[in-house]
Scaffold this active site. Structure first.
Site, PDB file in Angstrom:
ATOM      1  N   SER A 250      22.587 -23.069 -11.400  1.00  0.00           N
ATOM      2  CA  SER A 250      21.669 -22.112 -10.807  1.00  0.00           C
ATOM      3  C   SER A 250      22.245 -21.339  -9.628  1.00  0.00           C
ATOM      4  O   SER A 250      22.068 -20.113  -9.568  1.00  0.00           O
ATOM      5  CB  SER A 250      20.397 -22.830 -10.353  1.00  0.00           C
ATOM      6  OG  SER A 250      19.797 -23.473 -11.434  1.00  0.00           O
TER       7      SER A 250
ATOM      8  N   LYS B  38      11.209 -33.145 -11.538  1.00  0.00           N
ATOM      9  CA  LYS B  38      10.271 -32.221 -12.178  1.00  0.00           C
ATOM     10  C   LYS B  38       8.855 -32.777 -12.292  1.00  0.00           C
ATOM     11  O   LYS B  38       7.894 -32.020 -12.206  1.00  0.00           O
ATOM     12  CB  LYS B  38      10.795 -31.808 -13.564  1.00  0.00           C
ATOM     13  CG  LYS B  38      12.016 -30.900 -13.473  1.00  0.00           C
ATOM     14  CD  LYS B  38      12.503 -30.444 -14.849  1.00  0.00           C
ATOM     15  CE  LYS B  38      13.803 -29.679 -14.705  1.00  0.00           C
ATOM     16  NZ  LYS B  38      14.275 -29.108 -15.983  1.00  0.00           N
TER      17      LYS B  38
ATOM     18  N   ASN C 289       9.268 -26.823 -12.811  1.00  0.00           N
ATOM     19  CA  ASN C 289      10.675 -26.551 -12.488  1.00  0.00           C
ATOM     20  C   ASN C 289      10.842 -25.415 -11.482  1.00  0.00           C
ATOM     21  O   ASN C 289      11.966 -25.177 -11.033  1.00  0.00           O
ATOM     22  CB  ASN C 289      11.509 -26.286 -13.754  1.00  0.00           C
ATOM     23  CG  ASN C 289      11.487 -24.828 -14.170  1.00  0.00           C
ATOM     24  OD1 ASN C 289      10.419 -24.203 -14.125  1.00  0.00           O
ATOM     25  ND2 ASN C 289      12.621 -24.287 -14.575  1.00  0.00           N
TER      26      ASN C 289
ATOM     27  N   GLY D 264      11.668 -36.004 -24.469  1.00  0.00           N
ATOM     28  CA  GLY D 264      11.655 -36.289 -23.033  1.00  0.00           C
ATOM     29  C   GLY D 264      11.151 -35.060 -22.280  1.00  0.00           C
ATOM     30  O   GLY D 264      10.390 -34.249 -22.814  1.00  0.00           O
ATOM     31  N   GLY D 265      11.588 -34.921 -21.032  1.00  0.00           N
ATOM     32  CA  GLY D 265      11.080 -33.829 -20.194  1.00  0.00           C
ATOM     33  C   GLY D 265      11.317 -32.460 -20.804  1.00  0.00           C
ATOM     34  O   GLY D 265      10.382 -31.663 -20.963  1.00  0.00           O
TER      35      GLY D 265
END
Lengths: 258, 258
Positions: free
Chosen positions: A22, A72, A93, A135-136
């Site tokens: 990021s 998160k 997020n 999952g997430g």
């Protein structure tokens, strides 16, 4: 880029944070659009999240914060408000400071995945999806695919009961989506492909140009699954496409046209 | 400069912070020495300091923090350890993370002022100083001048009793320094000169080449006092010299050769 005393700040909280992409993406964006802003990595452990969050949101020139593993889910009770995707997935997020000073968060991983598909010419509408990994990331992707209008969504997960539980949640929110059908879109939302030597999440011999293949793994961008899919003539979308899709949506959430 | 996910962070806490020069100076330093680090402004109100401090020190890649108005005294009880100048002055302008994770602070404004004098060829040893202004900056400067070996130090302040109180503290710590004498170093540690139309802190007609003149005001760098002193043939040191002096000392405190 240059940072002065009036620079606005954004950042990503994670543990470990030194592996994320990021900061490079956001700072290139700020440089391109000439915005006096910087996006910094913030190494924060799970145990330290409440203290770090309270402190970061007390800094007047911090305008937005992005969250990655393991924060998160944990950030939800720390927010003043959450958006619709956050409520659906139980995860956030991206969070922003509202004009009144409160902090609001939402979840763009799933919508970003769908945006990454579209960026590669893979329209989700009417697709029969087989998704591995609940999952997430998988949760966010499943809800976003259902919202985008896939015809069917079959879910699998190595953890017993997890796929069925998510399928029931998706069915409750999006009753029109079926749960089976010969797939024409394969989605890897498992970690398989991160490490050299991982077994492929799908049977590579069964790939054909009639099937599109998408992977959530951002690094390596071209996983063995993506490489095999391209060799078989499949349309593909990578974890990098998903990352850019969610980053563009997060920027819009911050009021920034990317 | 560029910020990636492994970039180390430094910052300055202040209110208002958008007027400070530190981010530009520090980021130019990091670029020059090729260090993967960034120095960011952190807008923090007096009321929010404890919360912001707790949060910032919970971020693993934050290695050092600089403090300006109104936090230099308030940060003391938040630190795990303080150095000798901080104990003497009751204020901290620089804090660092120690290898064991604790945070230690010290005060470099006074030593930085003395370094600024030296950088302009004004040796403090044996000087007879007249200093106006005994607030935060004045306290730090008075102790540093005494430590540097001035012959005498006369203090004045518009607040009744403040100069005498500081003089007593300095005399207790440095008994060899006298408190009067025809001055050959004038120090402005008041805010006079910040705003257009401020009266000069000293009688400009009495300036002569035998007297050196130093000002703490960083902006404008050339105050009416400094301009008059230069016109009269005096050696001068500006608030910018003081800023750079303390910044170089703070960098060394962070383990960075500037």
């Amino acid at each position: 880029m240059s940072i002065g005393s009036a620079t606005r700040l954004f950042g990503i909280l994670g543990d470990p944070v030194a592996v994320v992409r990021s900061p490079a993406w956001w700072n290139a964006l700020f440089a391109r659009i000439g915005r006096d802003a910087a996006f910094v990595p913030l190494q924060v452990s799970a145990a330290d999240l409440p203290r770090a969050w309270a402190g970061l949101t007390a800094i007047g020139n911090v305008d937005g914060l992005v969250l990655t593993m393991p924060h998160k889910q944990a950030v939800l009770p720390l927010l003043d408000a959450v958006g619709p995707s956050a409520r659906l997935t139980g995860a956030v997020n991206t969070a922003r400071r509202l004009p009144d000073g409160r902090w609001e968060g939402d979840m763009f991983d799933g919508e970003g995945f769908v945006a990454g598909l579209r960026a590669r010419g893979i329209a989700p509408e009417g697709r029969r999806v087989l998704q591995k990994g609940c999952g997430g990331a998988g949760r966010a992707i499943a809800f976003a695919l259902a919202r985008a209008g896939v015809a069917s969504l079959a879910l699998e997960d190595a953890v017993p009961g997890r796929a069925a539980a998510l399928a029931a949640e998706v069915a409750a929110a999006f009753p029109a989506v079926a749960t089976a059908g010969a797939p024409d879109l394969l989605v890897n939302a498992t970690p398989l492909g991160l490490a050299p030597g991982d077994p492929p999440p799908f049977d590579l011999a069964a790939l054909s140009p009639a099937v599109a293949v998408a992977d959530v793994i951002p690094n390596p961008e071209v996983t063995p699954l993506i490489a095999a899919a391209r060799a078989a003539g499949c349309a593909t979308a990578t974890g990098r496409d998903m990352f850019e899709g969610q980053a563009i949506l997060a920027a819009a959430y911050f009021g920034i046209a990317a």
